[in-house]
Enzyme design. Structure first.
Site, PDB file in Angstrom:
ATOM      1  CG  ASP A   1       5.108   6.817   3.767  1.00 34.39           C
ATOM      2  OD1 ASP A   1       3.952   7.205   4.052  1.00 34.39           O
ATOM      3  OD2 ASP A   1       5.504   5.656   3.972  1.00 34.39           O
TER       4      ASP A   1
ATOM      5  CG  ASP B   1       0.768   7.002   0.884  1.00 35.62           C
ATOM      6  OD1 ASP B   1       1.834   6.642   0.356  1.00 35.62           O
ATOM      7  OD2 ASP B   1       0.397   6.613   1.999  1.00 35.62           O
TER       8      ASP B   1
ATOM      9  CG  ASP C   1      -7.072   1.821   7.271  1.00 36.86           C
ATOM     10  OD1 ASP C   1      -7.163   3.049   7.029  1.00 36.86           O
ATOM     11  OD2 ASP C   1      -5.989   1.270   7.529  1.00 36.86           O
TER      12      ASP C   1
HETATM   13  P1  ATP Z   1       2.064   5.364   8.014  1.00 40.15           P
HETATM   14  O1  ATP Z   1       2.287   6.619   8.762  1.00 40.15           O
HETATM   15  O2  ATP Z   1       2.441   4.169   8.767  1.00 40.15           O
HETATM   16  O3  ATP Z   1       2.583   5.389   6.609  1.00 40.15           O
HETATM   17  P2  ATP Z   1      -0.464   5.349   6.687  1.00 40.15           P
HETATM   18  O4  ATP Z   1      -1.835   5.652   7.218  1.00 40.15           O
HETATM   19  O5  ATP Z   1       0.056   6.244   5.629  1.00 40.15           O
HETATM   20  O6  ATP Z   1       0.460   5.262   7.922  1.00 40.15           O
HETATM   21  P3  ATP Z   1      -0.055   3.242   4.812  1.00 40.15           P
HETATM   22  O7  ATP Z   1       0.109   1.792   5.076  1.00 40.15           O
HETATM   23  O8  ATP Z   1       1.067   4.022   4.246  1.00 40.15           O
HETATM   24  O9  ATP Z   1      -0.513   3.866   6.181  1.00 40.15           O
HETATM   25  O10 ATP Z   1      -1.339   3.383   3.894  1.00 40.15           O
HETATM   26  C1  ATP Z   1      -1.729   4.621   3.305  1.00 40.15           C
HETATM   27  C2  ATP Z   1      -3.237   4.765   3.353  1.00 40.15           C
HETATM   28  O11 ATP Z   1      -3.857   3.720   2.579  1.00 40.15           O
HETATM   29  C3  ATP Z   1      -3.860   4.627   4.737  1.00 40.15           C
HETATM   30  O12 ATP Z   1      -3.853   5.842   5.425  1.00 40.15           O
HETATM   31  C4  ATP Z   1      -5.258   4.163   4.411  1.00 40.15           C
HETATM   32  O13 ATP Z   1      -6.059   5.236   4.024  1.00 40.15           O
HETATM   33  C5  ATP Z   1      -5.049   3.272   3.212  1.00 40.15           C
HETATM   34  N1  ATP Z   1      -4.860   1.855   3.590  1.00 40.15           N
HETATM   35  C6  ATP Z   1      -3.681   1.223   3.801  1.00 40.15           C
HETATM   36  N2  ATP Z   1      -3.876  -0.067   4.120  1.00 40.15           N
HETATM   37  C7  ATP Z   1      -5.193  -0.260   4.118  1.00 40.15           C
HETATM   38  C8  ATP Z   1      -6.028  -1.395   4.367  1.00 40.15           C
HETATM   39  N3  ATP Z   1      -5.505  -2.572   4.714  1.00 40.15           N
HETATM   40  N4  ATP Z   1      -7.363  -1.220   4.251  1.00 40.15           N
HETATM   41  C9  ATP Z   1      -7.889  -0.028   3.902  1.00 40.15           C
HETATM   42  N5  ATP Z   1      -7.164   1.055   3.680  1.00 40.15           N
HETATM   43  C10 ATP Z   1      -5.834   0.963   3.768  1.00 40.15           C
HETATM   44 MG    MG Z   2       1.900   6.043   4.549  1.00 40.46          MG
END
Ligand code: ATP
Ligand code: MG
Length: 448
Positions: free
Chosen positions: A63, A65, A145
Site C-alpha cells: 500500500d 502512505d 521505527d
Molecule cells: P507494510 O509493507 O507492511 O505496509 P510499512 O512499513 O508500510 O510496511 P505500515 O504499518 O504500513 O508499515 O506503516 C507505515 C509507516 O509508518 C512505517 O514504514 C513506519 O515509518 C511508520 N510506522 C508504522 N508503525 C510504526 C510504529 N509502531 N512506530 C514507529 N513508526 C511506525
Molecule cells: Mg504500509
C-alpha cells in the site's frame, strides 16, 4: 552503531531522480492523485514508509502512505472521499474504491514540548498513548521505527529524502532502529514484532545488538492490548512469510509472548508440535503465493492445536467423548489465549469447528455421518487440517487416504465405503488396544 535522534537540525541526504529507481509508473494512480492534489494546494507531499522502501528494493508495495504538512482538517477539505480515523494516531484515509491511501500529518516526537502542536502523551512506563503532536518532515523521519521505513519520495522534484541513513541500510540489507532501541521498544513494544516482520519479508539482517535488546525486552509485549496484537499476528503470519517469521520469532524469544501455551509445548518438545506448525505455515505461505484465500480461523487453529489436543487427550482419559473433549479443551485454550492475543468471535466459531471436526474425521466415520459431513461447508478446512496432522506424523495416513478417496467417490461408492468401515474399524481398534503404551510420542498418536 546507533543513529541518535538529533537535537539540532540535520542536513538530509537528498537522492535526485537520476540516482534512484523510483518511477511514477510504479506508484498507484490514486497515490499520485493524492500527492499532486496536496502539492497543488501548496502543501508538502511525500510518499513514505513501506511504499518507498519496497519500490527502492524493486518490489511491489502493499500500500502507499503519504506524509504532508497539511493538518487532518485541511486534508479533509481537499478530498471528498476522505475520513479522519484513529485516536492514537490521527490519520486521514482517502478512499478510491477498494484502495485506501493513508495520509498523515508530519509528527513531532511525543515529548516535543513547546516546539510541537497538538497532543502527545507518554505514560509513566514510557509507553506512547497519544501521538498527535505535529512537526516537520525531519521530526517525522526521526519518530519512525526503522531507518528503511523513514525514506521520503518528494512529489515536488521526485527526489528521495533520507535523514536517518535508510538508503545505506537498504543497500546493506540491515534492519536498524532509529534512535536507542531500548527507548523505542519501551515507547512501543510492537516495534519488536515489526522488526521480525520486516526481517522475514525483506530477508534483512537483524544486527546482534538489536537481537540482544529484543531478547531482553520481549516480555514488554505483555503491556500491549491483546486486540492490537491480533492485528499484528495477522500481519506476521498472513503476509506470505509466515514460516520464516515463526523461526525468527522463536529465535528472538517473542513467539512465547504471543502464544504462551504453544510455546510451553514447544519447549517441552511435545511430539509433532514443531513439524505441524512448520508445515501449516509453509502451506499458508504457498497458498498466499498462489493467490488462494487464507483465514485467521485456520491459522489460529493450527497455532493452538497442540494445547487443545493435549488437553482433549486428558479429558478422554477421564471418559469424556471425543467431540466433547475437543470442545471443552478448545474453550479452555481459547479463554487463556485471549489474555495475550484476542481472537475476534467471528473467527472463534470456525476455529472450534475445525478442532471438533477432527473427531468426526477420525473417530466417527462409521454409519451415515460421513455422507452428510463431506457436504458441509466447513468440511474442507477440517480435511486440510487433518492432512497437516498426517504430514506431521500425528495421525495415521490411512485416515487421510480414506477421506481423499471418499470425497472423489460417487454416492454409491461413498455408501459402500461407510458400510465397509464399521466392522473393519472394530477390528483395528481391538488390535490397537493391545499395543503397549510407551507414554511417548507413539502413545499419543491419534486414532490408536
Ligand atoms: P507494510 O509493507 O507492511 O505496509 P510499512 O512499513 O508500510 O510496511 P505500515 O504499518 O504500513 O508499515 O506503516 C507505515 C509507516 O509508518 C512505517 O514504514 C513506519 O515509518 C511508520 N510506522 C508504522 N508503525 C510504526 C510504529 N509502531 N512506530 C514507529 N513508526 C511506525
Ligand atoms: Mg504500509
Amino acid at each position: 552503531m546507533n543513529r541518535r535522534i538529533p537535537v539540532i537540525p540535520h542536513e538530509p541526504l537528498i537522492i535526485p531522480r537520476s540516482e534512484h529507481n523510483i518511477s511514477r509508473a510504479n506508484i498507484s494512480e490514486n497515490a499520485l492523485k493524492v500527492l499532486y492534489r496536496l502539492k497543488n494546494a501548496g502543501y508538502a507531499a511525500y510518499l513514505v514508509g513501506g511504499g518507498v522502501r519496497d519500490l527502492l528494493l524493486g518490489r511491489h508495495p502493499k500500500d502507499f502512505d503519504v506524509a504532508t504538512d497539511a493538518r487532518p482538517e485541511e486534508i479533509r477539505k481537499l478530498f471528498r472521499n476522505c475520513r479522519l480515523i484513529g485516536r492514537r494516531f490521527r490519520l486521514a484515509h482517502v478512499r478510491f474504491g477498494r484502495e485506501i491511501i493513508e495520509v498523515a500529518t508530519f509528527r513531532a516526537p511525543h515529548d516535543a514540548g513547546e516546539g510541537g502542536e497538538g497532543e502527545g502523551a507518554l505514560r509513566d512506563d514510557g509507553m506512547i498513548v497519544a501521538d498527535n503532536v505535529y512537526g516537520t518532515l525531519e521530526s517525522d523521519a526521526w519518530r519512525r521505527d526503522f531507518t528503511i521505513n523513514a525514506l521520503y519520495y518528494n512529489i515536488a522534484d521526485f527526489s528521495v529524502v533520507d535523514y536517518t541513513g535508510g538508503m545505506a541500510d537498504l543497500r546493506e540489507g540491515v534492519l536498524r532502529v532509529i534512535g536507542d532501541p531500548r527507548v523505542r521498544f519501551q515507547e512501543d513494544p510492537v516495534r519488536m514484532l515489526r522488526a521480525i516482520r520486516f526481517a522475514a519479508k525483506l530477508e534483512f539482517h537483524i544486527p546482534e545488538d538489536l537481537s540482544r535488546v529484543i531478547h531482553e525486552m520481549a516480555d514488554r509485549l505483555a503491556l500491549v492490548p491483546a486486540a492490537r496484537l491480533f492485528d499484528e499476528v495477522l500481519k506476521l503470519f498472513l503476509s506470505g512469510h509466515a514460516h520464516l517469521t515463526f523461526e525468527l520469532l522463536r529465535q528472538h524469544g517473542l513467539f512465547g509472548q504471543l502464544f504462551p501455551a504453544t510455546q510451553h509445548y514447544l519447549e517441552a518438545n511435545e511430539p509433532f508440535t514443531l513439524p505441524f506448525i512448520r508445515q501449516a505455515l509453509i502451506n499458508t505461505d504457498q497458498r498466499i503465493a498462489a493467490g488462494k484465500p487464507v483465514t485467521p480461523a485456520f491459522l489460529f487453529a493450527t497455532l493452538l492445536w497442540t494445547p487443545v489436543r493435549v488437553a482433549a487427550a486428558g479429558l478422554r482419559e477421564q471418559g469424556v467423548s471425543p467431540i466433547q473433549s475437543l470442545q471443552m479443551a478448545g474453550e479452555t485454550v481459547v479463554r487463556e489465549q485471549q489474555q495475550t492475543v484476542t481472537l475476534p468471535r467471528r473467527f472463534q466459531t470456525p476455529m472450534r469447528e475445525i478442532w471438533t471436526s477432527q473427531a468426526r474425521l477420525v473417530e466417527h466415520r462409521a454409519g451415515k455421518r460421513p455422507l452428510a459431513f463431506v457436504e458441509h461447508p466447513r468440511f474442507r478446512a477440517a480435511y486440510d487440517f487433518l492432512l497437516l496432522r498426517c504430514d506431521a506424523g500425528e495421525v495415521e495416513p490411512e485416515y487421510c487416504q480414506w477421506w481423499t478417496e471418499f470425497q472423489a467417490a460417487d454416492e454409491e461408492v461413498r455408501q459402500a465405503m461407510c458400510e465397509a468401515l464399521a466392522p473393519a474399524r472394530k477390528g483395528r481398534r481391538r488390535r490397537r488396544r493391545r499395543r503397549p503404551r510407551s507414554g511417548n510420542a507413539a502413545g499419543r498418536r491419534t486414532g490408536q
